[in-house]
Design an enzyme around this catalytic site. Structure first.
Site, PDB file in Angstrom:
ATOM      1  N   ASP A   1      -0.737   9.000 -10.996  1.00  0.00           N
ATOM      2  CA  ASP A   1      -0.618   7.917 -11.973  1.00  0.00           C
ATOM      3  C   ASP A   1       0.844   7.561 -12.223  1.00  0.00           C
ATOM      4  OD1 ASP A   1      -3.344   7.819 -12.188  1.00  0.00           O
ATOM      5  OD2 ASP A   1      -3.450   8.962 -14.063  1.00  0.00           O
TER       6      ASP A   1
ATOM      7  N   HIS B   1      -3.726  14.247 -10.029  1.00  0.00           N
ATOM      8  CA  HIS B   1      -3.857  12.844 -10.415  1.00  0.00           C
ATOM      9  C   HIS B   1      -2.824  12.383 -11.441  1.00  0.00           C
ATOM     10  CE1 HIS B   1      -7.471  11.820  -8.144  1.00  0.00           C
ATOM     11  NE2 HIS B   1      -7.899  13.058  -8.398  1.00  0.00           N
TER      12      HIS B   1
ATOM     13  N   GLU C   1      -4.387   2.183  -4.877  1.00  0.00           N
ATOM     14  CA  GLU C   1      -2.948   2.193  -4.644  1.00  0.00           C
ATOM     15  C   GLU C   1      -2.497   0.895  -3.994  1.00  0.00           C
ATOM     16  OE1 GLU C   1      -4.708   4.143  -0.924  1.00  0.00           O
ATOM     17  OE2 GLU C   1      -5.179   3.930  -3.042  1.00  0.00           O
TER      18      GLU C   1
ATOM     19  N   ASN D   1      -2.151  12.725  -4.456  1.00  0.00           N
ATOM     20  CA  ASN D   1      -3.114  13.162  -5.468  1.00  0.00           C
ATOM     21  C   ASN D   1      -3.626  14.567  -5.184  1.00  0.00           C
ATOM     22  OD1 ASN D   1      -3.228  11.065  -7.334  1.00  0.00           O
ATOM     23  ND2 ASN D   1      -4.691   9.884  -6.134  1.00  0.00           N
TER      24      ASN D   1
ATOM     25  N   ASP E   1       0.870  -1.183   0.000  1.00  0.00           N
ATOM     26  CA  ASP E   1       0.000   0.000   0.000  1.00  0.00           C
ATOM     27  C   ASP E   1       0.906   1.232   0.000  1.00  0.00           C
ATOM     28  OD1 ASP E   1      -3.043   0.849   0.591  1.00  0.00           O
ATOM     29  OD2 ASP E   1      -1.665   2.248   1.560  1.00  0.00           O
TER      30      ASP E   1
END
Length: 408
Positions: A273, A269, A299, A264, A256
C-alpha cells in the site's frame, strides 16, 4: 375578515422558532456546523420579533435597544452560516459589528430621528445580505441557474429578520395608523411562508453538498486519492471532447508497477500500500496540473495528457525516473520501485478506449523488454473491436493485459 397583524407576527415567529429548533437539532445530529448557525439565527430572530410584538410598549429604552441588537446579530449569524457552510472560519468581529454600529447610532442620534435610525438599520441589514450573497456566489461548482435561489434567499433572510422590528417602529410611532395597512398584513403572511421556504433552500444546499460528496467518493480511489476507474474514464471523456473541439491531440499513458505481487508476498500488504501511495504521489507531482491521472486497477495506473505523443513519452520517462529514484525502506530492507509504461497518442477526437488499447500493447512490450522502461505504441488500432479480434487471434502467446478494458 381582517387579520390581526400582531397575531400574524406571533405565528410567524413561532414557525421560525420551530424551524430554527429543527435546524439546530439536525445540525447536531449530522454534525453540520452551518445548520447550527442557521438554526441559532432563526431562534434569535424569532425571539427578538416575538418580544417586540408582545411587549414593545412596556419595554424600557435599554431593552428595546437590546432587542434590536439581537436582530442584527441574527443577520450576522446568517452571514457566518454561509461562511461555515463553505468551509471558512466564522468572522466573530463581523458577527457583532452590525449590532455595535446600531447601538452607537441610536445613542448618538436625537430621539426624533426615527427615520434616520431606520435607514441606518436597513443599511446594516443590506450589508449583511450582500456579504451572505457574496459568500454563496463564490461557490462556483454549481451553475448559475441552480445557484440563484441560494443567493437571493439568504439576502431576503437577513432583510426579513429585521423588517418586523423596523415596521414595529412605524407601527407604534404612528398610533396604529400603519397597523391597519394591507401591506403590513401581507408582509406578516409572507413572513410565515418565507420561514418555511428558507429552510427548504437550506436543506437543498445541504442535500446538494451531500450528493456531491457521495459522487466524489464514488469516483475517487480511497487509498491514493486519485481518480478510480470510473472517475478517470468520466474525466477523460470531458478532456477529449474539449481537446477535439480545439483540434489538439491527446496521449494516454498506462503504468504498471514492476513485480508488485512479489513485493506484497515478501514485505506484506502494508508495504504494498505504501508503494501504491508513493507512486501516486510521484505521478501527481510529475505530470502537469492539466493532465489527468488515476488508479484503474490493483497496481495499474493511467494518465491522459493533452499533448503530442513525443511530449507524452518525455512525461512518462520523467515519471519512470522519479519512481526508480524514490525507493522505500521497510524493516526487511529496501524495496525496488520501478515501473513499466506504455504510451499511445492519437489525433484530436481519438476515443479513450482506443488510446488505452494501444498503450496497453506498448506496456506489454515494455514488460517483455526488461521492465523499468517506456515504450510508445507504433500505431493505433483501427477500432477497439478490431484490436480485440487481433489480440484474440494470437494463439499460444501471452495476451495483452485485459484488465484495463473494463473502461470500454
Amino acid at each position: 375578515m381582517s387579520l390581526d397583524t400582531s397575531t400574524l407576527y406571533l405565528v410567524a415567529t413561532m414557525v421560525a422558532a420551530m424551524l430554527g429548533a429543527m435546524l439546530l437539532f439536525f445540525g447536531k445530529q449530522e454534525n453540520i456546523p452551518a445548520l447550527k448557525w442557521w438554526g441559532t439565527a432563526y431562534l434569535l430572530g424569532a425571539a427578538s420579533v416575538a418580544l417586540w410584538t408582545l411587549a414593545a410598549n412596556t419595554l424600557g429604552e435599554v431593552l428595546s435597544l437590546a432587542l434590536n441588537a439581537v436582530g442584527f446579530v441574527a443577520c450576522g449569524m446568517v452571514w457566518n452560516a454561509s461562511r461555515v457552510f463553505h468551509g471558512r472560519k466564522p468572522n466573530l468581529p463581523g458577527l457583532v459589528l452590525g449590532a455595535v454600529a446600531w447601538i452607537a447610532a441610536v445613542t448618538t442620534l436625537a430621539p426624533e430621528s426615527s427615520a434616520l435610525r431606520m435607514t441606518i438599520g436597513a443599511g446594516i441589514v443590506a450589508i449583511y445580505a450582500a456579504l451572505t450573497a457574496t459568500e454563496l456566489w463564490s461557490e462556483r461548482r454549481r451553475t448559475l441557474q441552480r445557484r440563484w435561489p441560494a443567493i437571493v434567499v439568504p439576502m431576503l433572510h437577513g432583510f426579513v429578520l429585521m423588517l418586523p422590528i423596523l415596521l414595529g417602529d412605524l407601527l407604534h410611532a404612528r398610533d396604529g395608523a400603519f397597523s391597519g395597512s394591507i401591506w403590513v398584513t401581507m408582509f406578516a403572511i409572507e413572513l410565515v411562508l418565507y420561514a418555511v421556504g428558507t429552510v427548504f433552500v437550506i436543506f437543498m444546499l445541504v442535500s446538494e453538498r451531500a450528493v456531491r460528496a457521495h459522487k466524489t467518493a464514488a469516483s475517487m480511489d480511497p487509498l491514493t486519492g486519485m481518480f478510480n476507474r470510473r472517475g478517470f474514464a468520466e474525466a477523460c471523456a470531458r478532456v477529449i471532447e474539449r481537446e477535439a473541439s480545439a483540434g489538439r491531440p491527446v496521449t494516454a499513458l498506462i503504468f504498471d508497477i514492476d513485480h508488485f505481487k512479489s513485493i506484497n508476498d515478501r514485505f506484506g500488504h502494508p508495504a504494498g500500500d505504501e508503494i501504491l501511495k508513493l507512486f501516486a504521489t510521484v505521478v501527481v507531482n510529475t505530470v502537469r496540473i492539466t493532465d489527468l491521472s488515476g488508479r484503474i486497477g490493483g497496481e495499474e495506473f493511467a494518465a491522459l495528457l493533452p499533448c503530442s505523443l513525443e511530449e507524452g513519452v518525455m512525461a512518462a520517462e520523467r515519471v519512470r525516473a522519479a519512481f526508480a529514484n524514490s525507493g522505500i525502506v521497510v524493516e526487511d530492507g529496501p524495496v525496488d520501485t520501478t515501473v513499466s509504461i506504455g504510451v499511445a497518442g492519437g489525433p484530436a477526437g481519438t476515443e479513450l478506449e482506443v488510446l488505452l488499447a494501444a498503450a496497453d500493447t506498448a506496456l506489454y512490450q515494455a514488460k517483455r523488454g526488461g521492465r523499468n522502461r517506456v515504450e510508445a505504441a507504433e500505431e493505433l488500432p483501427l477500432s477497439l473491436e478490431n484490436w480485440r479480434r487481433k489480440t484474440a487471434g494470437i494463439a499460444r502467446q501471452p495476451q495483452p493485459r485485459a484488465g484495463l478494458m473494463g473502461l470500454a
